[in-house]
Design a protein around this motif. Structure first.
Motif: not given
Length: 352
Positions: A139-140, A241-242, A247-248, A258-260
């Motif tokens: 996740l960016f 997948t990126i 707005r995290i 799900r994002f490591e």
């Protein structure tokens, strides 16, 4: 011809052009199965020397129908047994690129983010090395215009892998089942092109916390399909997948989990803003005689995109209109004064 090696090309992206003559009896072919088309294309075009812009003509199912080579990796070579074909369509919301014009060094600043992102680069270069420890979902996050998309493209370029991108808003269909179908189509294409990057832009449009989803409409089918792919029910070896979001804090916890890896992108500091100015003014079409340190100083809170679009481009356009050959500090300051100073973080807002 550039005289480069006539080795085998690894990827070819084709664009359907049509027939040389228009006739009512002509049926326009539509590629529904990429794997079948891949085999069909190699059977008739194997040994063909190709490069960007070359046209290939169908000689079997749809005689004389033309396809244009939109891109290929490497830039030219022969079609062989290992070549992978992909057909683009004007109506397709999924974009596939072979990025060649941006590297990590082009992303000014963001040193910590680029350092963390290098694990993705290593994974794409050698997926088998990582096994179950692969960085498959990353996740960016950070303010708009801070280099999230640029960094993802740079990783694809340096790893020499395809870059599949889609705006998450495009995944929400008009009819029941459209969203899930598009998600599975995206990952089916990614599995064909593996190793590759899948880039989900504007991720918060489908991954909002449930307390906001009623305001945005039902996106549950899109979310469920995406979770299936992120969880790796299908074999997604070599696919990273990126997802990118501004707005995290508004993401649903079950999706975020799900994002490591979460990688933050921050607004540029004084030195970084000056470097962005210097880099983008290096090939400027008019002369510049300006104090870039002063311009950087008064643009605190501006992102890299703000500096390029609201300061540099705006100043250039005004100079062209006014017939100026040289831009000075005051010209840039005037552009800055005409825009609202961005806040350091996006304002909280409700979605309607």
């Amino acid at each position: 011809m550039t005289g480069k090696s006539r080795g085998e090309v690894r990827y070819v992206i084709l664009k359907p052009l049509g027939y040389p003559l228009k006739a009512s009896y002509h049926e326009y072919p539509k590629v529904d199965n990429l794997k079948v088309f891949d085999r069909y294309a190699k059977d008739q075009w194997k040994g063909e020397y190709i490069f960007k812009g070359k046209m290939l003509f169908d000689v079997r199912m749809f005689p004389d129908f033309a396809f244009e080579v939109v891109n290929c990796e490497p830039e030219e070579g022969m079609i062989g047994d290992g070549t992978i074909f992909l057909v683009e369509s004007k109506s397709n919301d999924i974009t596939t690129e072979l990025v060649v014009d941006v590297g990590l060094e082009d992303v000014v600043g963001q040193d910590e983010a680029k350092k963390k992102a290098r694990i993705i680069l290593e994974y794409l270069k050698n997926p088998k090395k990582f096994g179950k420890w692969a960085p498959k979902n990353v996740l960016f996050y950070g303010p708009p215009g801070t280099g999230k998309t640029m960094t993802a493209k740079a990783l694809a370029n340096e790893a020499h892998v395809p870059f599949l991108s889609v705006k998450s808003t495009k995944l929400i269909g008009e009819h029941v089942g459209d969203g899930a179908r598009r998600i599975h189509e995206l990952y089916e294409r990614a599995r064909q092109l593996s190793p590759c990057i899948v880039f989900l832009d504007e991720f918060d449009s489908i991954a909002l916390d449930r307390s906001y989803q009623d305001l945005r409409g039902d996106v549950s089918e899109v979310v469920n399909a995406l979770l299936t792919e992120l969880d790796g029910i299908e074999m997604n070896d070599g696919i990273c997948t990126i997802a990118a979001t501004n707005r995290i804090d508004m993401l649903d916890a079950s999706i975020r989990s799900r994002f490591e890896e979460e990688i933050e992108f921050r607004l540029p500091g004084l030195e970084e803003r000056q470097k962005i100015l210097e880099k983008n003014l290096s090939d400027f079409p008019v002369s510049v005689n300006a104090d870039l340190n002063e311009i950087a100083r008064v643009t605190e809170g501006f992102s890299g995109r703000d500096l390029v679009e609201k300061v540099i481009k705006a100043s250039l356009h005004r100079a062209i209109v006014e017939g100026k050959d040289v831009l000075n500090t005051e010209d840039f300051i005037m552009s800055i004064s005409r825009v609202s100073k961005p806040s350091k973080q996006p304002p909280k807002q409700m979605f309607v």
